[in-house]
Design a protein around this motif. Structure first.
Motif, mmCIF file in Angstrom:
data_model
loop_
_atom_site.group_PDB
_atom_site.id
_atom_site.type_symbol
_atom_site.label_atom_id
_atom_site.label_comp_id
_atom_site.label_asym_id
_atom_site.label_seq_id
_atom_site.Cartn_x
_atom_site.Cartn_y
_atom_site.Cartn_z
ATOM 1 N N ARG A 104 16.648 40.408 61.335
ATOM 2 C CA ARG A 104 16.655 41.354 60.224
ATOM 3 C C ARG A 104 17.757 41.040 59.209
ATOM 4 O O ARG A 104 17.577 41.221 58.008
ATOM 5 N N TYR A 105 18.897 40.546 59.707
ATOM 6 C CA TYR A 105 19.963 40.115 58.780
ATOM 7 C C TYR A 105 19.467 38.960 57.924
ATOM 8 O O TYR A 105 19.630 38.949 56.703
ATOM 9 N N ALA A 106 18.855 37.960 58.591
ATOM 10 C CA ALA A 106 18.423 36.747 57.877
ATOM 11 C C ALA A 106 17.403 37.099 56.807
ATOM 12 O O ALA A 106 17.415 36.540 55.714
ATOM 13 N N ALA A 107 16.504 38.056 57.118
ATOM 14 C CA ALA A 107 15.450 38.418 56.168
ATOM 15 C C ALA A 107 15.948 39.403 55.108
ATOM 16 O O ALA A 107 15.230 39.714 54.169
ATOM 17 N N GLY A 108 17.183 39.883 55.287
ATOM 18 C CA GLY A 108 17.709 40.855 54.327
ATOM 19 C C GLY A 108 17.227 42.268 54.590
ATOM 20 O O GLY A 108 17.474 43.166 53.796
ATOM 21 N N HIS A 109 16.539 42.506 55.715
ATOM 22 C CA HIS A 109 16.086 43.865 56.032
ATOM 23 C C HIS A 109 17.220 44.731 56.530
ATOM 24 O O HIS A 109 17.178 45.943 56.446
ATOM 25 N N ARG A 110 18.232 44.089 57.107
ATOM 26 C CA ARG A 110 19.433 44.822 57.486
ATOM 27 C C ARG A 110 20.531 44.333 56.556
ATOM 28 O O ARG A 110 20.769 43.127 56.463
ATOM 29 N N ALA A 111 21.150 45.258 55.845
ATOM 30 C CA ALA A 111 22.056 44.887 54.766
ATOM 31 C C ALA A 111 23.427 44.510 55.279
ATOM 32 O O ALA A 111 24.106 45.318 55.910
ATOM 33 N N SER A 112 23.810 43.252 55.070
ATOM 34 C CA SER A 112 25.173 42.795 55.309
ATOM 35 C C SER A 112 25.298 41.405 54.724
ATOM 36 O O SER A 112 24.565 40.503 55.125
ATOM 37 N N ALA A 113 26.189 41.231 53.766
ATOM 38 C CA ALA A 113 26.377 39.899 53.186
ATOM 39 C C ALA A 113 26.968 38.970 54.241
ATOM 40 O O ALA A 113 26.581 37.814 54.354
ATOM 41 N N VAL A 114 27.919 39.503 55.027
ATOM 42 C CA VAL A 114 28.614 38.680 56.018
ATOM 43 C C VAL A 114 27.617 38.120 57.020
ATOM 44 O O VAL A 114 27.534 36.907 57.239
ATOM 45 N N MET A 115 26.812 39.012 57.631
ATOM 46 C CA MET A 115 25.896 38.551 58.661
ATOM 47 C C MET A 115 24.684 37.838 58.079
ATOM 48 O O MET A 115 24.072 37.006 58.748
ATOM 49 N N ARG A 116 24.347 38.125 56.826
ATOM 50 C CA ARG A 116 23.192 37.431 56.246
ATOM 51 C C ARG A 116 23.502 35.952 56.058
ATOM 52 O O ARG A 116 22.687 35.088 56.382
ATOM 53 N N VAL A 117 24.703 35.664 55.561
ATOM 54 C CA VAL A 117 25.103 34.270 55.381
ATOM 55 C C VAL A 117 25.112 33.562 56.733
ATOM 56 O O VAL A 117 24.648 32.429 56.877
ATOM 57 N N ALA A 118 25.616 34.263 57.757
ATOM 58 C CA ALA A 118 25.716 33.639 59.079
ATOM 59 C C ALA A 118 24.330 33.443 59.682
ATOM 60 O O ALA A 118 24.060 32.417 60.312
ATOM 61 N N ALA A 119 23.421 34.421 59.506
ATOM 62 C CA ALA A 119 22.124 34.375 60.198
ATOM 63 C C ALA A 119 21.096 33.540 59.451
ATOM 64 O O ALA A 119 20.167 33.011 60.060
ATOM 65 N N ALA A 120 21.256 33.410 58.121
ATOM 66 C CA ALA A 120 20.225 32.737 57.322
ATOM 67 C C ALA A 120 20.041 31.287 57.735
ATOM 68 O O ALA A 120 18.955 30.737 57.615
#
Lengths: 345, 321
Positions: free
Chosen positions: A218-234
């Motif tokens: 969900r972090y990678a897809a942007g469904h769960r909002a977090s810049a920190v974890m999105r960068v890490a999970a993407a």
């Protein structure tokens, strides 16, 4: 000979100027090359406009509190992953390739002093047009931006050793199924033991596999909002997400136990406030994440974040499960509740 | 052409007429009394207006000098003073009985109804003692006196079954009593008539008037747990997702009293307090995004449930009969 100025002539002249400008733009003679840089006067003018804009809008568009010094680890980890290549870091020069941009990103170990906390918050949240500075990677996460403001504020005085201490941990045993360097990057914030290296980083050790894997997705897809974890999970492949979820779930940490009766909201809720007990969903055999033993700071931050802005009208508040539940917890009960939960193991 | 347009326009005034929710289509003694008074007043008013028009007509058309000042003063005395006094006194005496509440006797059925944003908590006092909790549906035995004990939990609501009786406010911290008697079996509808929030207009309930024997058989049957209350994937998902943190289902460990009781959801005639057909699909959609059906609803959304999981819970709930 005199030329009489008439409305018609003025209009024709303006049209001619506009046509000439369009013709120049169409011809391609204007150079967009980054290699040539700007004229001194252009550079001054652009920066002057930018500074004025930041000053004005930071006064208008920032929340009351713009800086949070309690946890620097997640901000430092994000800075290392997302910001350091352009801006540099203590003991690390900016990437020379990125320095060839026009304008080059300022070295924040020097430049951060020029801005107030409020201005830093605004720049981090919104980015700067035409300069290459992006907006914050997730909407509605002012808590992440606040921690980054605190981190950037410290950059000018931060030693290399201090920066390393924030972003790196002791030797991490390798994990099979992950590319080299990946687990080290995770451990920089989450720790070798999965318990999180700061009060802002949650305990992952022992958490449910399905929850961890779903969160990464969900972090990678942007469904769960977090810049920190999105960068890490993407950057993770589905296989790596699964391996990481299993890795942290297998560590000793959170346990799947019934919540203790150390706070009435945990086991009973508050019927008059239509607040169900935490244990309705967070208990053995339930579908939701383990929370007994989670860090008090993290839990309180999440609950406060979910409560959101009190000034927004009801119909516009988020309707998802936890925001609705969190809004029914009396504000003064959040800290005691989080502490009671943290003590529960 | 113009006539057709006018008739179509007039039809719009009839749109409020239906036999489920209308103060003109009555099924109870109290509403019948109100309707009789209304009809008497309307007929009387038409009659009085006709007399007024007649007098006006005569006054305008009469040749000059034919009407004297004395005649005029006498008209004012009789039609403006003595006549209305008598008429209003008669109407008062005629209407007063409607203000006296029906007398209840010990053993009459008492139904507690609590208004909440945006649904109805219903409790039937059982003949043998105890209260049967239900929601969003009121059943009454015909020919029997029923006392409604009305209150509100959060804000002021108002309880109105137009075909049965007048309105009564539901005020937090206070219990108002409304006594009524249904006379005609059938399915009817009640609504909230005090603005109570975003979904005030979506706060209704079904009313079912039944023969007394059938009613008391139903009441006894309701106390038994629904078959299949513990079985199946839906029951498991209901428990695992914490639905029991707010809802109760008799015969299971779920006994919370925050949201509506779901013990016999399969018998319900509507979903979401009188607003939607209780199909499996609609129920599943409601579980995942209740705010789409009812803005401002107190139930949180469950977007984390897959459509298939929500459907499994809906199938389970529909099976609670």
């Amino acid at each position: 000979m005199t030329i009489r100025i008439t409305w018609k002539r003025v209009l024709l002249a303006l049209l001619a100027i506009f046509a000439a400008g369009m013709a120049f733009a169409w011809s391609g003679l204007f150079q967009v090359a980054a290699s040539s840089g700007h004229w001194k006067v252009t550079e001054w003018f652009l920066h002057w406009v930018m500074r004025n804009s930041v000053k004005t809008y930071s006064a208008l568009q920032t929340p009351e509190v713009v800086r949070d010094d309690r946890g620097l680890v997640s901000a430092a980890g994000h800075f290392k992953q997302a910001c350091a290549s352009c801006h540099g870091a203590p003991g690390q020069r900016p990437n020379p390739v990125m320095q060839k941009a026009t304008p080059p990103a300022p070295d924040l170990t020097v430049n951060a002093r020029q801005w107030t906390d409020r201005q830093l918050f605004w720049i981090l949240e919104h980015g700067v047009k035409y300069s290459g500075m992006p907006a914050w990677g997730a909407e509605k996460r002012p808590d992440e931006v606040r921690r980054m403001v605190a981190f950037v504020r410290r950059l000018p005085t931060m030693t290399t050793a201090q920066y390393r201490a924030l972003t790196e941990t002791t030797t991490v045993p390798p994990v099979t199924g992950l590319r080299p360097g990946l687990i080290e990057s995770c451990a920089g914030c989450h720790g070798v033991d999965g318990r999180g290296r700061g009060p802002d980083v949650p305990v992952l050790a022992g958490q449910k596999v399905a929850y961890l894997e779903g969160a990464l997705r969900r972090y990678a897809a942007g469904h769960r909002a977090s810049a920190v974890m999105r960068v890490a999970a993407a950057a993770l492949s589905p296989m790596e997400m699964r391996v990481l979820a299993r890795h942290y779930a297998a560590m000793p940490g959170l346990r799947d136990v019934a919540l203790p009766a150390t706070h009435p909201i945990l086991t009973e809720g508050r019927r008059d406030d239509q607040l169900p007990a935490c244990a309705s969903c967070h208990a053995p055999n339930k579908a939701y994440p383990l929370i007994a033993g989670q860090k008090a700071t993290y839990v309180a931050d999440r609950l406060t974040h979910w409560r959101g802005d009190e000034k927004i009208v009801d119909a516009r508040k988020p309707s998802a499960t936890m925001p609705v539940i969190a809004r029914r917890i009396p504000e003064e009960q959040i800290e005691p509740l989080a502490r009671a939960l943290a003590g529960a193991e | 052409m113009r006539q057709a347009a006018v008739s179509v326009g007039l039809l719009a005034f009839l749109s409020g007429c239906n036999r489920h929710q209308s103060a003109l289509a009555t099924f109870g003694a109290e509403a019948e009394g109100i309707r009789t008074i209304t009809i008497a007043l309307v007929v009387g008013a038409v009659f009085i207006i006709a007399i007024m028009v007649g007098i006006y007509w005569r006054a305008v058309r009469a040749p000059e000098g034919q009407l004297t000042h004395k005649q005029g003063m006498r008209l004012v005395l009789w039609l403006g003073g003595i006549g209305p006094t008598i008429l209003l006194t008669v109407i008062l005496i005629f209407a007063l009985p409607a203000m006296r509440p029906r007398v209840t006797a010990p053993g009459d059925l008492t139904i507690h109804v609590e208004g909440e944003q945006f649904w109805w908590r219903v409790g039937y006092e059982r003949p043998g003692g105890g209260v049967l909790v239900a929601a969003n549906e009121v059943r009454v035995p015909v020919g029997r006196t029923v006392a409604f004990e009305l209150t509100g939990r959060d804000v002021i609501h108002s309880f109105w079954i137009p075909g049965l009786a007048g309105k009564m406010d539901m005020i937090p911290g206070r219990t108002n009593s409304l006594v009524a008697r249904a006379d005609k079996p059938g399915r009817y509808r009640g609504v909230c008539t005090e603005f109570c929030g975003l979904s005030h207009a979506l706060m209704a309930f079904d009313v079912i008037a039944m023969e007394p024997a059938a009613f008391y058989a139903w009441l006894a049957d309701q106390s038994r747990p629904a078959a299949g209350a513990r079985q199946g994937q839906g029951a498991q998902l209901f428990a695992a997702n914490g639905c029991g943190g707010c809802h109760a289902i008799r015969g299971t460990e779920h006994d919370a009293r925050i949201g509506p009781d779901l013990s016999r959801y399969g018998d319900r005639l509507t979903l979401g307090a009188g607003i939607l057909p209780p199909t499996i699909e609609r129920t599943a959609d409601f579980i995942r995004a209740p705010q789409d059906a009812k803005p401002g609803v107190r139930m949180p959304a469950y977007p984390q449930l897959s459509h298939q999981e929500a459907r499994a819970i809906a199938v389970y709930l529909k099976g609670l009969k």
